[in-house]
Design a protein around this motif. Sequence first.
Motif, PDB file in Angstrom:
ATOM      1  N   ILE A 177      29.743  57.410  19.789  1.00 21.52           N
ATOM      2  CA  ILE A 177      29.867  57.227  21.230  1.00 21.52           C
ATOM      3  C   ILE A 177      29.352  55.849  21.640  1.00 21.52           C
ATOM      4  N   GLU A 178      30.195  55.083  22.333  1.00 20.23           N
ATOM      5  CA  GLU A 178      29.797  53.767  22.835  1.00 20.23           C
ATOM      6  C   GLU A 178      30.127  53.675  24.321  1.00 20.23           C
ATOM      7  N   PRO A 179      29.121  53.770  25.168  1.00 17.34           N
ATOM      8  CA  PRO A 179      29.407  53.742  26.613  1.00 17.34           C
ATOM      9  C   PRO A 179      29.751  52.365  27.157  1.00 17.34           C
ATOM     10  N   THR A 180      29.425  51.308  26.441  1.00 19.02           N
ATOM     11  CA  THR A 180      29.597  49.903  26.825  1.00 19.02           C
ATOM     12  C   THR A 180      28.697  49.530  27.989  1.00 19.02           C
ATOM     13  N   GLU A 181      28.628  48.241  28.255  1.00 18.31           N
ATOM     14  CA  GLU A 181      27.737  47.726  29.292  1.00 18.31           C
ATOM     15  C   GLU A 181      28.348  47.761  30.685  1.00 18.31           C
ATOM     16  N   THR A 182      29.635  48.116  30.803  1.00 26.83           N
ATOM     17  CA  THR A 182      30.285  48.023  32.109  1.00 26.83           C
ATOM     18  C   THR A 182      30.356  49.346  32.852  1.00 26.83           C
ATOM     19  N   GLU A 183      29.840  50.419  32.281  1.00 27.16           N
ATOM     20  CA  GLU A 183      29.904  51.722  32.941  1.00 27.16           C
ATOM     21  C   GLU A 183      28.646  51.978  33.772  1.00 27.16           C
ATOM     22  N   SER A 184      28.839  52.693  34.862  1.00 29.44           N
ATOM     23  CA  SER A 184      27.736  53.002  35.768  1.00 29.44           C
ATOM     24  C   SER A 184      26.993  54.255  35.303  1.00 29.44           C
ATOM     25  N   LYS A 185      25.789  54.444  35.839  1.00 30.36           N
ATOM     26  CA  LYS A 185      25.013  55.643  35.537  1.00 30.36           C
ATOM     27  C   LYS A 185      25.755  56.894  36.016  1.00 30.36           C
ATOM     28  N   GLN A 186      26.456  56.792  37.134  1.00 27.65           N
ATOM     29  CA  GLN A 186      27.194  57.947  37.649  1.00 27.65           C
ATOM     30  C   GLN A 186      28.273  58.392  36.659  1.00 27.65           C
ATOM     31  N   THR A 187      28.960  57.432  36.057  1.00 32.00           N
ATOM     32  CA  THR A 187      29.981  57.774  35.068  1.00 32.00           C
ATOM     33  C   THR A 187      29.344  58.424  33.848  1.00 32.00           C
ATOM     34  N   LEU A 188      28.220  57.868  33.397  1.00 32.43           N
ATOM     35  CA  LEU A 188      27.546  58.438  32.232  1.00 32.43           C
ATOM     36  C   LEU A 188      27.058  59.847  32.527  1.00 32.43           C
ATOM     37  N   ASP A 189      26.534  60.076  33.720  1.00 31.28           N
ATOM     38  CA  ASP A 189      26.065  61.412  34.083  1.00 31.28           C
ATOM     39  C   ASP A 189      27.228  62.406  34.122  1.00 31.28           C
ATOM     40  N   ALA A 190      28.373  61.965  34.615  1.00 37.62           N
ATOM     41  CA  ALA A 190      29.540  62.841  34.645  1.00 37.62           C
ATOM     42  C   ALA A 190      29.994  63.190  33.223  1.00 37.62           C
ATOM     43  N   PHE A 191      29.908  62.238  32.321  1.00 39.83           N
ATOM     44  CA  PHE A 191      30.269  62.496  30.928  1.00 39.83           C
ATOM     45  C   PHE A 191      29.298  63.503  30.303  1.00 39.83           C
ATOM     46  N   VAL A 192      28.016  63.350  30.567  1.00 40.61           N
ATOM     47  CA  VAL A 192      27.025  64.301  30.060  1.00 40.61           C
ATOM     48  C   VAL A 192      27.325  65.700  30.585  1.00 40.61           C
ATOM     49  N   ALA A 193      27.654  65.803  31.874  1.00 37.88           N
ATOM     50  CA  ALA A 193      27.969  67.106  32.459  1.00 37.88           C
ATOM     51  C   ALA A 193      29.173  67.738  31.762  1.00 37.88           C
ATOM     52  N   ALA A 194      30.186  66.928  31.449  1.00 38.63           N
ATOM     53  CA  ALA A 194      31.354  67.455  30.753  1.00 38.63           C
ATOM     54  C   ALA A 194      30.995  67.915  29.341  1.00 38.63           C
ATOM     55  N   MET A 195      30.184  67.144  28.655  1.00 35.19           N
ATOM     56  CA  MET A 195      29.765  67.529  27.305  1.00 35.19           C
ATOM     57  C   MET A 195      28.977  68.838  27.335  1.00 35.19           C
ATOM     58  N   LYS A 196      28.096  68.994  28.311  1.00 28.61           N
ATOM     59  CA  LYS A 196      27.314  70.227  28.439  1.00 28.61           C
ATOM     60  C   LYS A 196      28.225  71.418  28.747  1.00 28.61           C
ATOM     61  N   ALA A 197      29.208  71.193  29.617  1.00 29.08           N
ATOM     62  CA  ALA A 197      30.120  72.279  29.974  1.00 29.08           C
ATOM     63  C   ALA A 197      30.938  72.738  28.768  1.00 29.08           C
TER      64      ALA A 197
END
Length: 487
Positions: free
Chosen positions: A424-444
């Motif tokens: 997994i590489e989130p890169t430097e251009t993504e926001s915290k909101q996007t990362l949090d949404a990805f975490v929520a999807a992974m948890k779901a």
Amino acid sequence: MLIFDLSQPTRANPALAPATPAPAPAADIPAAYLRETPPAWPEVSELDAVRHYTRLSQKNFSIDSHFYPLGSCTMKYNPRVANAATMQREFLARHPQAPAETGQGVLACLFELQEMLKEITGMSGVSLTPMAGAQGEFAGVAMIRAYHEARGDSGRCEIVIPDAAHGTNPATAAMCGYRVREIPTDANGDIDLEALRAAVGPHTAGLMLTNPSTLGVFERNIRAIQQIAHEAGALSYYDGANLNAILGRVRPGDMGFDVIHVNLHKTFATPHGGGGPGAGPVGVSERLLPYLPVPLVALESGSYRLLDEQERPHSIGRLSANFGNVGVLLRAYVYMRMLGKAGMKRVADFAALNANYLMAELQAAGFTPAYPQRRASHEFIVSLKELKERTGVTAMDFAKRLLDYGFHAPTTYFPMLVPECLLIEPTETESKQTLDAFVAAMKAIRAEAETDPALVKSAPHTTPVRRLDDVKAARELDLAWRGARKM
């Protein structure tokens, strides 16, 4: 639906067709290869064609529409200003074979790009002409070969490569005529130094590695590794795929590397994916300077010109027509100018921050990092081995289900050292909101795997095309239209 399904006789616009008859076929083409009937082009209006291909584009996952955390691929946003600047008429209209005196502006940009890459990488010289990272790799190993041959050191027939390397590394070594010697990594993700010492010798031409590595960690023993390689008479090659992790913080040249390729279409935000176009400039230490591929841009008496084979007789030669993918090079140049020195450091800072934040959040959610005792560089690996054993849900099932949540999947099953892995590489251009949404999807999805594994194993459910037989699609690829058929 294919565009052929929209075709209606006489619907095509003849006003856009060539007015003159088609030219006669070349006389040297065998008759067996000549058409007996015209090609069955679809007959659609311009409006229908535009709508059809626009709809197709909207069905794709892309960096412009979705989070795209492919490990070791740096699928990040490309600033539109870099594209706009490069599309100016003065750049586009210049013929690649025009005299140097009529293209001083373009050559000035390319020269400055060479100089900036020298500073960023800590190398003594840079050639911009390789047209992809893989071609940059080939140029790097070819220069290593030329160096040894020039010294009469013909017994060096092996390239040493870690088992976690990118797949292009052993392929490149083999294409340059070398045997590949694989070196294992230890339980903490570092190269096994004893195995390296045992592998190198008078037969070793070079060492190829990435730092940070494909395992997502920085190689802590890099100075010892370089010493082992150089004491054996070998040169060391740096795969620049993960350069964004250290940009402005540490330079491969300072680590002791002799040659590097840089994926401009990754670290420096030029278009990436779809097979190109790309650019993979190579940088070298002092002893490899004579072998750099040509042409090179030189600044002499206040003007710029190209150095060719006559002035660089020991060069490995040309790798591309004219000067390679100049449009991609100029996009990277504009991006680097936008960043400046401070911006370069922020790239590495945020690449590392995003990766470590995402790894910590996923670990807290129950996912298993491959190297829990190590800090992530710009990417990291989680293993779903335990989840698969308990529920039957695989890393590929997880990847397919992520599409239903609006995320492209991370890299799956690479590196192969880690079972059921997601890189997994989130890169430097993504926001915290996007990362949090990805975490929520992974948890779901993890919760679904526990309660309804069949739902995950049959994903995706919302995409235009459901899950394909990957093996059949690869082995029996059919891209030809043969008339009406059910799709």
